[in-house]
Design an enzyme around this catalytic site. Sequence first.
Site, short mmCIF file in Angstrom:
data_model
loop_
_atom_site.label_atom_id
_atom_site.label_comp_id
_atom_site.label_asym_id
_atom_site.label_seq_id
_atom_site.Cartn_x
_atom_site.Cartn_y
_atom_site.Cartn_z
N CYS A 209 -87.57 33.41 -1.75
CA CYS A 209 -88.47 32.31 -1.82
C CYS A 209 -89.79 33.14 -1.88
O CYS A 209 -90.73 32.73 -2.10
CB CYS A 209 -88.20 31.56 -0.72
SG CYS A 209 -86.87 30.69 -0.35
N HIS A 344 -95.65 28.93 4.01
CA HIS A 344 -94.52 28.68 3.50
C HIS A 344 -93.98 27.34 3.76
O HIS A 344 -93.67 26.60 2.52
CB HIS A 344 -93.39 29.55 4.30
CG HIS A 344 -92.02 29.87 3.46
ND1 HIS A 344 -91.99 29.86 2.35
CD2 HIS A 344 -90.77 29.64 3.77
CE1 HIS A 344 -90.72 30.07 1.83
NE2 HIS A 344 -90.06 29.67 2.83
N HIS A 383 -89.82 22.70 -3.08
CA HIS A 383 -89.80 24.11 -2.72
C HIS A 383 -89.38 24.59 -4.22
O HIS A 383 -88.04 24.68 -4.83
CB HIS A 383 -88.87 24.41 -1.77
CG HIS A 383 -88.73 25.75 -1.27
ND1 HIS A 383 -89.21 26.95 -2.22
CD2 HIS A 383 -88.23 26.46 -0.54
CE1 HIS A 383 -88.96 27.97 -1.59
NE2 HIS A 383 -88.32 28.02 -0.21
#
Length: 414
Positions: A209, A344, A383
């Site tokens: 990620c 995040h 995401h």
Amino acid sequence: AFDHPTPAAVATFLLDKLDLTGEVSRKKRRGKGRRRAAADEPLAIVSMACRLPGGIDTPEAYWQLLAEGGDAVGGLPTRWEKLDVYDPDPEAAGKSYTREGGFIDDVEGFDAAFFGISRREALSMDPQQRLVLETAWEALERAGIRPDALDGTDTGVYLGTMGSDYGDQGQLAAFDGYLSTGNASSVISGRLSYALGLQGPAVTVDTACSSSLVALHLAANALRQGECEVALAGGVTVMSTPRLFVEFSRLKGMAPDGRCKSFSAGADGAGWSEGCGVLVLKRLSAAERDGDQVLAVIRGSAVNQDGRSQGLTAPNGPSQQRVIRDALEAARLTPSDIDAIEAHGTGTPLGDPIEAGALAEVFGPQRPGDPVWLGSSKSNIGHAQAAAGVAGVMKMVLALQHETLPKTLHADEP
């Protein structure tokens, strides 16, 4: 409790605003007289372009979504219609109990001839490669740089990805001479360099990620070290198949409604999405010399790995504290200098509290009564995996331009 799909590096960036405008120089720079910059010289973001869920295809459209508190998450894409993937039962094998996510419109559309690519080769190319070509071209145009003017220059390419699920590698008859290069991670950066004739570094990064942030960190170091005069940096993710949805259904790691509830008491898992973002970078001194418009400056960055934690995919709070402190040191700043944090914030009940705790440890002691604002673009667009980091950077660049912090959604009870 599952937070990250693979062990991932963590990258932290510190951005600032700078008011500069002017005309761009189109002079070719072929590596002559390369200059090593000071280790702490800021990097200028002189342009950016994106493809994000909800039909967002420009930074202006992205800002409109953010400013209006828009939610770009929607139904599963038409490319999955025949797969009958949805089943509300979390135990159903081969199914997804989530039927919403963030998807890019028209990933099938591509003007292959524009980039000198045959139809046959284009059919074997992962859509991620196509999106990178289109988005990088647009980023250069928005910077006032003719893409063909970079032919033969030492321009670098640093792009994040998390692999490809486009090619059917299980059927030998499907190999047509183009499938291997069409789906190789290395070619995501290499094809862009080839298409534009760039002779600087071409690097594809997979750190899960954080891939696009680590790519940006490497690009910044390359600019400071004189390895390139201009760098294209960012990341891309397209889900050609519902593989990730099915895998995370088995792990019960997805939000049933497909939305990331970043730092919310109601956080119940990640909401997966797609995206592509590309930034055009220069050393600040070079951007000032060339009369570029500077959208924002990167003061410093740092990268590390969690090391051992509760498990292979679980985050580590002390490691997160260290990478933030390293970035502050690289930028020659203190925690009290920071006003806002784009985090995040995947919306998982394990990851978010650990991240928030690490931020509190670093920023809490030096700012009594002076809040640092916390948010995540994942609450708006989901995401975006390898593109999540660059989408967050772009959000903060836009926030600096408009002097407004957009609201983080789905977090009425922190």
